[in-house]
Design a protein around this motif. Sequence first.
Motif, PDB file in Angstrom:
ATOM      1  N   MET A 199       6.670  -0.551  14.765  1.00  0.00           N
ATOM      2  CA  MET A 199       7.406  -1.327  13.773  1.00  0.00           C
ATOM      3  C   MET A 199       7.330  -2.826  13.993  1.00  0.00           C
ATOM      4  O   MET A 199       8.125  -3.573  13.436  1.00  0.00           O
ATOM      5  N   GLY A 200       6.383  -3.308  14.782  1.00  0.00           N
ATOM      6  CA  GLY A 200       6.176  -4.749  14.873  1.00  0.00           C
ATOM      7  C   GLY A 200       5.509  -5.273  13.609  1.00  0.00           C
ATOM      8  O   GLY A 200       5.173  -4.528  12.687  1.00  0.00           O
ATOM      9  N   ILE A 201       5.282  -6.581  13.559  1.00  0.00           N
ATOM     10  CA  ILE A 201       4.771  -7.193  12.331  1.00  0.00           C
ATOM     11  C   ILE A 201       3.385  -6.670  11.979  1.00  0.00           C
ATOM     12  O   ILE A 201       3.052  -6.510  10.799  1.00  0.00           O
ATOM     13  N   VAL A 202       2.529  -6.383  12.991  1.00  0.00           N
ATOM     14  CA  VAL A 202       1.197  -5.859  12.686  1.00  0.00           C
ATOM     15  C   VAL A 202       1.314  -4.493  12.024  1.00  0.00           C
ATOM     16  O   VAL A 202       0.629  -4.206  11.027  1.00  0.00           O
ATOM     17  N   HIS A 203       2.178  -3.646  12.564  1.00  0.00           N
ATOM     18  CA  HIS A 203       2.431  -2.344  11.946  1.00  0.00           C
ATOM     19  C   HIS A 203       2.901  -2.526  10.506  1.00  0.00           C
ATOM     20  O   HIS A 203       2.459  -1.815   9.593  1.00  0.00           O
ATOM     21  N   GLN A 204       3.780  -3.487  10.281  1.00  0.00           N
ATOM     22  CA  GLN A 204       4.323  -3.681   8.942  1.00  0.00           C
ATOM     23  C   GLN A 204       3.232  -4.103   7.953  1.00  0.00           C
ATOM     24  O   GLN A 204       3.289  -3.727   6.775  1.00  0.00           O
ATOM     25  N   PHE A 205       2.258  -4.872   8.403  1.00  0.00           N
ATOM     26  CA  PHE A 205       1.139  -5.193   7.517  1.00  0.00           C
ATOM     27  C   PHE A 205       0.327  -3.947   7.182  1.00  0.00           C
ATOM     28  O   PHE A 205      -0.107  -3.754   6.034  1.00  0.00           O
ATOM     29  N   LEU A 206       0.119  -3.071   8.164  1.00  0.00           N
ATOM     30  CA  LEU A 206      -0.713  -1.886   7.946  1.00  0.00           C
ATOM     31  C   LEU A 206      -0.009  -0.802   7.133  1.00  0.00           C
ATOM     32  O   LEU A 206      -0.661   0.043   6.535  1.00  0.00           O
ATOM     33  N   SER A 207       1.311  -0.817   7.101  1.00  0.00           N
ATOM     34  CA  SER A 207       2.087   0.288   6.539  1.00  0.00           C
ATOM     35  C   SER A 207       2.348   0.127   5.038  1.00  0.00           C
ATOM     36  O   SER A 207       2.905  -0.885   4.603  1.00  0.00           O
ATOM     37  N   PRO A 208       2.028   1.140   4.238  1.00  0.00           N
ATOM     38  CA  PRO A 208       2.383   1.079   2.814  1.00  0.00           C
ATOM     39  C   PRO A 208       3.886   1.169   2.587  1.00  0.00           C
ATOM     40  O   PRO A 208       4.371   0.814   1.511  1.00  0.00           O
ATOM     41  N   PHE A 209       4.626   1.629   3.592  1.00  0.00           N
ATOM     42  CA  PHE A 209       6.091   1.652   3.498  1.00  0.00           C
ATOM     43  C   PHE A 209       6.643   0.228   3.442  1.00  0.00           C
ATOM     44  O   PHE A 209       7.645  -0.024   2.759  1.00  0.00           O
ATOM     45  N   TYR A 210       6.006  -0.690   4.157  1.00  0.00           N
ATOM     46  CA  TYR A 210       6.470  -2.074   4.224  1.00  0.00           C
ATOM     47  C   TYR A 210       5.671  -3.026   3.338  1.00  0.00           C
ATOM     48  O   TYR A 210       6.223  -3.987   2.806  1.00  0.00           O
ATOM     49  N   ASN A 211       4.383  -2.793   3.241  1.00  0.00           N
ATOM     50  CA  ASN A 211       3.498  -3.785   2.635  1.00  0.00           C
ATOM     51  C   ASN A 211       3.298  -3.498   1.152  1.00  0.00           C
ATOM     52  O   ASN A 211       2.615  -2.554   0.760  1.00  0.00           O
ATOM     53  N   ARG A 212       3.906  -4.359   0.324  1.00  0.00           N
ATOM     54  CA  ARG A 212       3.744  -4.247  -1.124  1.00  0.00           C
ATOM     55  C   ARG A 212       3.305  -5.615  -1.681  1.00  0.00           C
ATOM     56  O   ARG A 212       3.692  -6.011  -2.783  1.00  0.00           O
ATOM     57  N   ARG A 213       2.510  -6.304  -0.903  1.00  0.00           N
ATOM     58  CA  ARG A 213       2.044  -7.626  -1.297  1.00  0.00           C
ATOM     59  C   ARG A 213       0.985  -7.518  -2.395  1.00  0.00           C
ATOM     60  O   ARG A 213       0.266  -6.519  -2.494  1.00  0.00           O
ATOM     61  N   ASN A 214       0.862  -8.593  -3.184  1.00  0.00           N
ATOM     62  CA  ASN A 214      -0.160  -8.618  -4.231  1.00  0.00           C
ATOM     63  C   ASN A 214      -1.201  -9.711  -3.990  1.00  0.00           C
ATOM     64  O   ASN A 214      -1.939 -10.094  -4.894  1.00  0.00           O
TER      65      ASN A 214
END
Length: 437
Positions: A185-200
């Motif tokens: 759940m660190g920031i790198v994980h959050q970038f890789l995870s579709p649960f967290y990453n909804r960027r456009n």
Amino acid sequence: MTRLEDPLDVGGVRVPNRLYRAPLLECAGNGPDAVDTLVADLEPAARAGAGLVCQGAAIVREEGGCAAPNMTSVADPSFVADLERLTDAVHAHGSKIAIQLEHGGLRSMETWHAAYRREHPTLQQLAVSRPPFPLRLLDRAGLLSYDAKVLSTAEVYDLAADFGRAAANAVDAGYDLVHLAGANMGIVHQFLSPFYNRRNDEFGDGVRFLEVVHDEIRDRVGDVPLATKVPTETEAPSFVRPRLTRGETVGVCRRLAEIGYDALAPVNGSVVWDMSIIRGAFPARAWRDGQFRDGYVETFGGRTRALLVALGNWIESRWYDFEPAWNAELCRDVRDAVDVPVLAEGGIRQRGQIDRLLGRDCDMVGMARPFYAEPELPARLLADENDESVAPQTRVVCENCNNCTVPQATGAPGICRTPAVLKRAGELRRQHAYDRD
């Protein structure tokens, strides 16, 4: 047959054998005794023969991003320069040393540590996107506190540059490898995870962030070996969607190898930091220990909240029971897909088990919690040169009770706190089991 004693090339660096001390929380901080604490924690593994020693997650910024109390920041070059004492101590025994770089993002202490929030009222968590709805519910319930700063595209590049600068500081101090904290759940994980990453923007593809970090590090320090953990989220409850599947994680690993990452450590886990990554028993002794009771109240913001956290810990311990080598199948899938070394950790406890994993599921094996009870553990698992006498049944004394982990939420150091385990380690020491020529 690949043996634990065989050397391994990782990105051009020759590691003398295939056993590594996986990253742990050293809780050394950045105070005047920080380097001495790190030397005391890490040198014994090198002295006992570990081919690679990984310093636990170090934060790439001076303020914010700590996922636990007393984590060490490596943003200040003058502090990191003094870490040459640590790298020299490890190198003196013929071992290599890696530093793990991290930023906690939404897992940072400014989210969950009540006392830390009071002391740092202006700190915001860095977020890849707006926190997912289940986490916002916990915020409304008062169990977490989110005031998230969603990173702009330019700010993502700035964060990647911080990883690059921290890596350069570390390499200047003598570290042989750079290891990214890509899971838990660190920031790198959050970038890789579709649960967290909804960027456009371009970073809606989380691998892009790891590509930019790779380029930042390469631009500053050249061909230093670069490794990262890579998560799956298959252990999350079935209703949690979307999440990283095993197949998607294998695909991420394939892309990272193509980008230029020199080693990968795939790990099964959930979308949050829970017992899926430290499987084992409910740490009842740690929760009952009177010396930490007030610390739990301070950390979690009251006795009721501390009790709720303990209850959640108990439920998780039933959900995520201990499973030997629980990442082995995932590692095997990744190893079949890439041509860089695959590192396996998680539930590896016995020499015979290690022998079965090497060459089939992975290229190198790591252990973490067992080192709390046995800082010189490698001496019992590794044979001397040309010695075939190490018994396959040789195993760690760790009982996977997790009493070492919970007190760290209060800032306590990571040590074994279970008398029966410490007694067994003491017996082995009296039998000279940790002695090496």
